[in-house]
Design a protein around this motif. Structure first.
Motif, PDB file in Angstrom:
ATOM      1  N   VAL A 107       0.908  -1.212  -0.037  1.00  0.00           N
ATOM      2  CA  VAL A 107       0.217   0.074  -0.052  1.00  0.00           C
ATOM      3  C   VAL A 107       0.882   1.284   0.270  1.00  0.00           C
ATOM      4  CG1 VAL A 107      -1.841   1.328   1.389  1.00  0.00           C
ATOM      5  CG2 VAL A 107      -2.039  -1.252   1.057  1.00  0.00           C
ATOM      6  N   LEU A 108       1.755   1.269   0.697  1.00  0.00           N
ATOM      7  CA  LEU A 108       2.626   2.462   0.853  1.00  0.00           C
ATOM      8  C   LEU A 108       3.476   2.582  -0.431  1.00  0.00           C
ATOM      9  CD1 LEU A 108       4.362   4.401   2.325  1.00  0.00           C
ATOM     10  CD2 LEU A 108       6.050   2.882   3.237  1.00  0.00           C
ATOM     11  N   LEU A 109       3.923   1.552  -0.832  1.00  0.00           N
ATOM     12  CA  LEU A 109       4.811   1.681  -2.152  1.00  0.00           C
ATOM     13  C   LEU A 109       3.777   1.944  -3.453  1.00  0.00           C
ATOM     14  CD1 LEU A 109       7.132  -1.553  -1.914  1.00  0.00           C
ATOM     15  CD2 LEU A 109       7.644   0.900  -1.587  1.00  0.00           C
ATOM     16  N   GLY A 110       2.645   1.483  -3.354  1.00  0.00           N
ATOM     17  CA  GLY A 110       1.728   1.875  -4.371  1.00  0.00           C
ATOM     18  C   GLY A 110       1.253   3.357  -4.388  1.00  0.00           C
ATOM     19  N   ALA A 111       1.142   3.891  -3.030  1.00  0.00           N
ATOM     20  CA  ALA A 111       0.739   5.376  -2.873  1.00  0.00           C
ATOM     21  C   ALA A 111       2.056   6.257  -3.392  1.00  0.00           C
ATOM     22  CB  ALA A 111       0.288   5.548  -1.402  1.00  0.00           C
ATOM     23  N   PHE A 112       3.284   5.942  -2.902  1.00  0.00           N
ATOM     24  CA  PHE A 112       4.292   6.641  -3.293  1.00  0.00           C
ATOM     25  C   PHE A 112       4.373   6.347  -4.812  1.00  0.00           C
ATOM     26  CE2 PHE A 112       8.964   6.311  -4.390  1.00  0.00           C
ATOM     27  CZ  PHE A 112       9.311   7.697  -3.866  1.00  0.00           C
ATOM     28  N   THR A 113       4.439   5.335  -5.557  1.00  0.00           N
ATOM     29  CA  THR A 113       4.550   5.396  -7.051  1.00  0.00           C
ATOM     30  C   THR A 113       3.668   6.169  -7.463  1.00  0.00           C
ATOM     31  OG1 THR A 113       5.445   2.904  -6.911  1.00  0.00           O
ATOM     32  CG2 THR A 113       4.655   3.600  -8.861  1.00  0.00           C
ATOM     33  N   LEU A 114       2.116   5.963  -7.020  1.00  0.00           N
ATOM     34  CA  LEU A 114       1.155   6.769  -7.780  1.00  0.00           C
ATOM     35  C   LEU A 114       1.530   8.357  -7.655  1.00  0.00           C
ATOM     36  CD1 LEU A 114      -1.596   6.648  -9.136  1.00  0.00           C
ATOM     37  CD2 LEU A 114      -2.519   6.925  -6.560  1.00  0.00           C
ATOM     38  N   PHE A 115       2.130   8.611  -6.681  1.00  0.00           N
ATOM     39  CA  PHE A 115       2.534  10.240  -6.436  1.00  0.00           C
ATOM     40  C   PHE A 115       3.712  10.693  -7.382  1.00  0.00           C
ATOM     41  CE2 PHE A 115       5.671  13.272  -4.672  1.00  0.00           C
ATOM     42  CZ  PHE A 115       4.812  14.252  -4.478  1.00  0.00           C
ATOM     43  N   LEU A 116       4.623   9.725  -7.433  1.00  0.00           N
ATOM     44  CA  LEU A 116       5.782   9.872  -8.359  1.00  0.00           C
ATOM     45  C   LEU A 116       5.599   9.960  -9.768  1.00  0.00           C
ATOM     46  CD1 LEU A 116       8.755  10.514  -7.865  1.00  0.00           C
ATOM     47  CD2 LEU A 116       9.124   8.033  -8.347  1.00  0.00           C
ATOM     48  N   GLY A 117       4.341   9.341 -10.114  1.00  0.00           N
ATOM     49  CA  GLY A 117       3.783   9.299 -11.640  1.00  0.00           C
ATOM     50  C   GLY A 117       3.203  10.668 -11.955  1.00  0.00           C
ATOM     51  N   ALA A 118       2.368  11.015 -10.912  1.00  0.00           N
ATOM     52  CA  ALA A 118       1.507  12.472 -11.107  1.00  0.00           C
ATOM     53  C   ALA A 118       2.648  13.438 -10.959  1.00  0.00           C
ATOM     54  CB  ALA A 118       0.617  12.557  -9.905  1.00  0.00           C
ATOM     55  N   LEU A 119       3.609  13.372 -10.365  1.00  0.00           N
ATOM     56  CA  LEU A 119       4.612  14.615 -10.266  1.00  0.00           C
ATOM     57  C   LEU A 119       5.480  14.595 -11.750  1.00  0.00           C
ATOM     58  CD1 LEU A 119       6.224  16.641  -8.909  1.00  0.00           C
ATOM     59  CD2 LEU A 119       7.643  15.107  -7.874  1.00  0.00           C
ATOM     60  N   LEU A 120       5.831  13.419 -12.419  1.00  0.00           N
ATOM     61  CA  LEU A 120       6.401  13.554 -13.373  1.00  0.00           C
ATOM     62  C   LEU A 120       5.541  14.187 -14.689  1.00  0.00           C
ATOM     63  CD1 LEU A 120       8.194  10.087 -13.231  1.00  0.00           C
ATOM     64  CD2 LEU A 120       9.220  12.371 -12.917  1.00  0.00           C
ATOM     65  N   GLY A 121       4.216  13.798 -14.704  1.00  0.00           N
ATOM     66  CA  GLY A 121       3.453  14.225 -15.642  1.00  0.00           C
ATOM     67  C   GLY A 121       3.229  15.741 -15.255  1.00  0.00           C
ATOM     68  N   LEU A 122       3.118  16.164 -13.945  1.00  0.00           N
ATOM     69  CA  LEU A 122       3.004  17.611 -13.924  1.00  0.00           C
ATOM     70  C   LEU A 122       4.152  18.337 -14.376  1.00  0.00           C
ATOM     71  CD1 LEU A 122       1.214  17.814 -10.273  1.00  0.00           C
ATOM     72  CD2 LEU A 122       0.349  18.662 -12.634  1.00  0.00           C
ATOM     73  N   LEU A 123       5.494  17.813 -14.194  1.00  0.00           N
ATOM     74  CA  LEU A 123       6.710  18.171 -14.643  1.00  0.00           C
ATOM     75  C   LEU A 123       6.685  18.524 -16.078  1.00  0.00           C
ATOM     76  CD1 LEU A 123       9.308  16.430 -12.082  1.00  0.00           C
ATOM     77  CD2 LEU A 123       8.910  19.075 -12.434  1.00  0.00           C
ATOM     78  N   ALA A 124       6.112  17.267 -16.904  1.00  0.00           N
ATOM     79  CA  ALA A 124       6.128  17.556 -18.232  1.00  0.00           C
ATOM     80  C   ALA A 124       5.437  18.615 -18.660  1.00  0.00           C
ATOM     81  CB  ALA A 124       5.850  16.185 -18.766  1.00  0.00           C
ATOM     82  N   LEU A 125       4.037  18.585 -18.084  1.00  0.00           N
ATOM     83  CA  LEU A 125       3.016  19.820 -18.164  1.00  0.00           C
ATOM     84  C   LEU A 125       3.652  21.206 -18.096  1.00  0.00           C
ATOM     85  CD1 LEU A 125       0.272  20.561 -19.026  1.00  0.00           C
ATOM     86  CD2 LEU A 125      -0.448  20.429 -16.682  1.00  0.00           C
ATOM     87  N   CYS A 126       4.274  21.323 -16.898  1.00  0.00           N
ATOM     88  CA  CYS A 126       4.635  22.610 -16.686  1.00  0.00           C
ATOM     89  C   CYS A 126       5.687  23.054 -17.656  1.00  0.00           C
ATOM     90  CB  CYS A 126       5.337  22.857 -15.299  1.00  0.00           C
ATOM     91  SG  CYS A 126       3.754  22.647 -14.035  1.00  0.00           S
TER      92      CYS A 126
END
Length: 408
Positions: free
Chosen positions: A276-295
């Motif tokens: 659960v911890l690793l899944g939540a962390f991976t989900l956040f990291l994926g969202a952050l990389l997407g936001l970096l690409a968008l910005c």
């Protein structure tokens, strides 16, 4: 919370047979072996040296309840008793000495048998929240830092001179206040204060993400000869990532609480909470990389995936650990990453002194191979990796999800 120790008088849940001799003169001590976790001394029972119950001790569980009276009196459910016992070193092996298969089963009996006044008020102010839950955070509050940062970037880019500086300073203050409010409510909040210096190092890491790469490049080429371009895309992406950070932390808290209620042993809970911890962390990291690409696309800048992504991961893990009562390791990790970035800048400019040219060789070698963004990527990435390993060990313990009464 008062110091809790494993009961030194009991080895079984069934009444002890009187006159049973264990070969000890007093029969009052279960041997203890000291173990330290995150700077806290935990007293754990030593199975090799545990004698039987003292003659005349008919109810070892009752003796344990008396020893842990405050914990039982404040508990709102048996899970809180189990977490409290586990936090102070009681293991499933220790519970077996009370003729229980695990700590959860032992806690259930302690909670059921503890006398309570039915007319007394509830042990905790309602509603009670476990670490990392805090008061509910409205969806708009999670979006507020990103919206304010975006407005600041747009306003600063549309002005010049002193007006730009004034708007940038005002926007920075507003974003900081929004983040501070967010950290006091919702799943990133907690009753535990951050360790000394944590805020300062966090501010430095964000400042480096904004100005550090450009200054390092200028320093390596003999500058700076004038103002250098700041990197606004990483800061904007990190501000926007506050929302997915809150949602992922809430997901981890909710699913872990559910696992805690269904687990029947401490090892079972740790095994179910880890993915659960690793899944939540991976989900956040994926969202952050997407936001970096968008910005990066919207602002026409290089998004600095490695450096900003590692910084975002480091900040999320540091906040999760702090909210759940483990502030020391995040403080060390943030300070180490910040010091590494500061040292890299210092050695580049110190190499210009006579006879000190070798000081810049390590940084020059790294940047020649992977660019200036590799410095924060290595510093923050290493610290985040260490924190992730630490989190998989600490945030998957039942005690990390107990309702706190006093700072640990």
């Amino acid at each position: 919370m008062n110091e809790l120790h494993t009961d030194p008088e009991a080895t079984g849940n069934a009444p002890a047979t009187r006159g049973r001799d264990t070969g000890t003169s007093s029969g009052t001590g279960i041997g203890t072996e000291a173990s330290t976790t995150d700077g806290r001394e935990l007293a754990t029972a030593s199975p090799a040296s545990a004698p039987g119950p003292r003659p005349g001790t008919a109810d070892p569980v009752k003796a344990l309840m008396n020893r842990h009276h405050d914990l039982c009196a404040r508990a709102v459910d048996h899970l809180e008793i189990a977490a409290g016992l586990e936090a102070h070193g009681v293991t499933d092996r220790t519970a077996a000495r009370f003729r229980h298969r695990d700590v959860f089963s032992l806690a259930e009996e302690m909670y059921a048998r503890f006398p309570r006044d039915p007319d007394a008020p509830p042990p905790h102010p309602a509603p009670a929240h476990r670490p990392g839950t805090g008061r509910p955070a409205p969806a708009l509050l999670a979006l507020l830092p990103g919206l304010l940062c975006a407005a600041t970037v747009v306003a600063a880019r549309s002005t010049a001179g002193r007006s730009r500086l004034a708007l940038a300073v005002l926007g920075t203050l507003l974003v900081g206040l929004a983040v501070r409010t967010l950290l006091r409510r919702g799943p990133l909040a907690g009753p535990h204060r951050a360790a000394s210096g944590t805020r300062g190092w966090t501010f430095w890491l964000l400042t480096y993400a904004f100005l550090g790469d450009g200054l390092l490049e200028e320093g390596l080429t003999g500058g700076p000869d004038g103002p250098w371009s700041p990197a606004t895309a990483p800061l904007l992406a990190l501000a926007l990532a506050c929302a997915p950070a809150v949602w992922c932390a809430g997901l981890f808290t909710a699913l872990s609480g559910r696992r805690l209620g269904t687990s029947r042993a401490l090892d079972d809970f740790a095994a179910s909470a880890r993915p659960v911890l690793l899944g939540a962390f991976t989900l956040f990291l994926g969202a952050l990389l997407g936001l970096l690409a968008l910005c990066g696309t919207l602002l026409g800048e290089h998004p600095a995936y490695a450096g900003a992504g590692a910084l975002g991961a480091l900040l999320l893990l540091a906040r999760l650990l702090t909210a759940h009562g483990f502030p020391h390791a995040p403080a060390v990790a943030l300070a180490t990453a910040g010091a590494a970035e500061g040292l890299s800048l210092a050695t580049v400019f110190a190499s210009r002194l006579p006879g000190c040219s070798l000081l810049s060789v390590p940084v020059q070698t790294v940047t020649d191979a992977w660019g200036a963004g590799s410095v924060p990527a290595l510093a923050c990435g290493t610290a985040a990796t260490v924190l992730l390993l630490h989190a998989t060990r600490t945030l998957t313990r039942a005690s990390a999800h107990a309702v706190p009464h006093e700072p640990r």
